[in-house]
Every structure is written in structure tokens, then in C-alpha cells.
Design an enzyme around this catalytic site. Structure first.
Site, PDB file in Angstrom:
ATOM      1  N   ASP A  10      42.952  36.607 100.517  1.00 51.96           N
ATOM      2  CA  ASP A  10      41.937  36.291  99.388  1.00 51.96           C
ATOM      3  C   ASP A  10      40.987  37.287  99.097  1.00 51.96           C
ATOM      4  OD1 ASP A  10      42.966  33.925 100.313  1.00 51.96           O
ATOM      5  OD2 ASP A  10      41.131  32.976 101.329  1.00 51.96           O
ATOM      6  N   ASP A 131      43.014  20.754  96.790  1.00 48.30           N
ATOM      7  CA  ASP A 131      41.969  21.273  97.689  1.00 48.30           C
ATOM      8  C   ASP A 131      41.136  19.970  98.152  1.00 48.30           C
ATOM      9  OD1 ASP A 131      42.938  23.691  97.687  1.00 48.30           O
ATOM     10  OD2 ASP A 131      41.180  24.412  96.318  1.00 48.30           O
TER      11      ASP A 131
END
EC number: 5.3.1.16
Length: 243
Positions: A10, A131
Site C-alpha cells: 500500500d 470493500d
């Protein structure tokens, strides 16, 4: 069917970071070079690298794309990228520069017809990132929660040609609390497609539990904080995936 391990990188501000439950105020920096991190994962045997442009997800445009393309072009591994992909130009920017798969998240909720058009054009080069918070899809770097149920959206896109889904239970992400195995497996059963688990993996036993559903379409797991905090190595995860 094989079970694939996706070490995660990330990116925020050009660094490798991890957030807790997608909270940009709860950030830990784990490295200054996304490329070096990716290289170390490949050296341990990783065949795929999962990269997320956190700045891009929040800002709605590509920010850390140079690191993604560098990894895709210089390393002997496949790369998938999510975050900040909002236009067909963004999709082509990555695919034309060696990236194997782009992940569409927020846009799948906001502009489903556009994403379905991309699925017709680019096929399995497009993955749908779901998500979820309490079963509902969250968008824009998890800053907003929609009124769309993850499983309903997944079925809609499966019918439109999506072959790969990445399912994240936000409640578990970055918490090392174990993945939501049942919800992930249910998504695979409901869609009949390949679903990659993301969020909460904390042990090799978590990976074994997920891999037990591979015949039902649960095809892999994204591992982030568990690797960075030394719960297990990429090499160890790959060994479990091959059991």
C-alpha cells in the site's frame, strides 16, 4: 485450482504503509521504496504483487503509478493495482505498461455501466474490488459507505463478465483479527467466479482456512500487515498455499 498469495504494498506519499481499517490517520510506514519491497517479495517466490495507490483512492486520480509500472516492468512477477483508477485512460496507462490486472472499486458503484463496458473490452484484465462494511460496499478509500450490498453488486458484475473479485471486510483490515472467511466463500459461491480474500489475515492457519474453500472459487489471499509485522514470511505463506 491453485491458491495464490498476493503480498500487498500500500503506497502513500511514495512510501510503503499500512492503515488500520482504512483510516488515513492510523498509518504505519514500513518502507521507503515500493519497488524494493516488491523485489524482496519476488525474491521469496511471489508470483503476484498486489499494489494499492492510497493517495489515488482518496484523490480520485493516479498518484503513485510510477512505482507500480517500475515493478511490473522490472520484476519477474505479475502486478495488480487498485486505487485512483477512474477513467479508461487510467486503465490503459497501466495495462499498456506491463501491469497484468487493474482493480476497479469505487467506480463499480458510481458508474456500473462504464465498468461493464470495460469488462467487455478488457476481460479478465479487470478485477472488481468489493470493500464491504457490514455487508455494504464502501467507496472512495473507504471514506463513504453505499447502500449497495456487496453480494448483489458482485452477482451483477459476474453476469456482465467479471471473472475476478477482491473482497475486503473493512472491519478486519489491518487488525490481524482473522479474515471473514465465510463471507468471502459465500461471495465465491454466489457468483461462481474467482474471489480473492483481503483483510485480517494474521496467521498461516488463516491461510489454510481460506485455502480450504479454493474448490468453491476462493482463489487466493492478499497478505499485508501479517507479513510486515513478521507473523509469517512470503515464503512460508507460499508453502501453505501449495499444501
Amino acid at each position: 485450482m491453485s491458491f495464490v498469495i498476493y503480498p500487498a504494498i500500500d503506497m502513500r506519499g511514495g512510501k510503503c504503509v499500512r492503515l488500520v481499517q482504512g483510516d488515513y490517520d492510523q498509518e504505519t510506514v514500513y518502507g521507503d521504496s515500493p519497488f524494493d519491497m516488491a523485489k524482496s517479495f519476488v525474491e521469496q517466490g511471489a508470483e503476484w504483487i498486489h499494489m494499492v495507490d492510497l493517495d489515488g483512492a482518496k484523490d480520485g486520480q493516479r498518484v503513485n503509478d510510477t512505482f507500480v509500472i517500475e515493478a511490473a516492468q522490472k520484476l519477474n512477477a505479475k502486478v495488480q493495482i487498485g486505487g485512483g483508477i477512474r477513467t479508461e485512460e487510467d486503465v490503459l496507462h497501466y495495462l499498456n505498461n506491463g501491469v497484468d490486472r487493474v482493480i476497479i472499486g469505487s467506480l463499480a458503484v458510481k458508474e456500473p455501466d462504464l465498468v461493464k463496458e470495460w469488462l467487455r473490452t478488457y476481460g479478465d484484465k479487470i478485477a472488481i474490488g468489493l470493500d464491504a462494511k457490514d455487508g455494504f460496499v464502501a467507496t472512495h478509500g473507504w471514506l463513504e459507505t453505499s447502500s449497495v450490498k456487496a453480494v448483489d453488486l458482485a452477482k451483477e458484475f459476474a453476469e456482465a463478465g467479471a471473472e475476478t473479485f477482491i473482497f475486503t471486510d473493512i472491519a478486519n483490515d489491518g487488525m490481524l483479527s482473522g479474515p471473514n472467511t465465510e463471507a468471502t466463500a459465500e461471495l465465491a459461491r454466489e457468483t461462481g467466479k474467482s474471489v480473492i480474500a483481503s483483510g485480517g489475515v494474521s496467521s498461516l492457519d488463516d491461510l489454510r482456512a481460506l485455502a480450504a474453500f479454493k474448490k468453491e472459487g476462493l482463489s487466493g489471499a492478499i497478505c499485508g500487515k501479517s507479513i510486515y509485522t513478521g507473523r509469517f514470511t512470503v515464503k512460508e505463506a507460499l508453502e501453505v498455499a501449495g499444501e
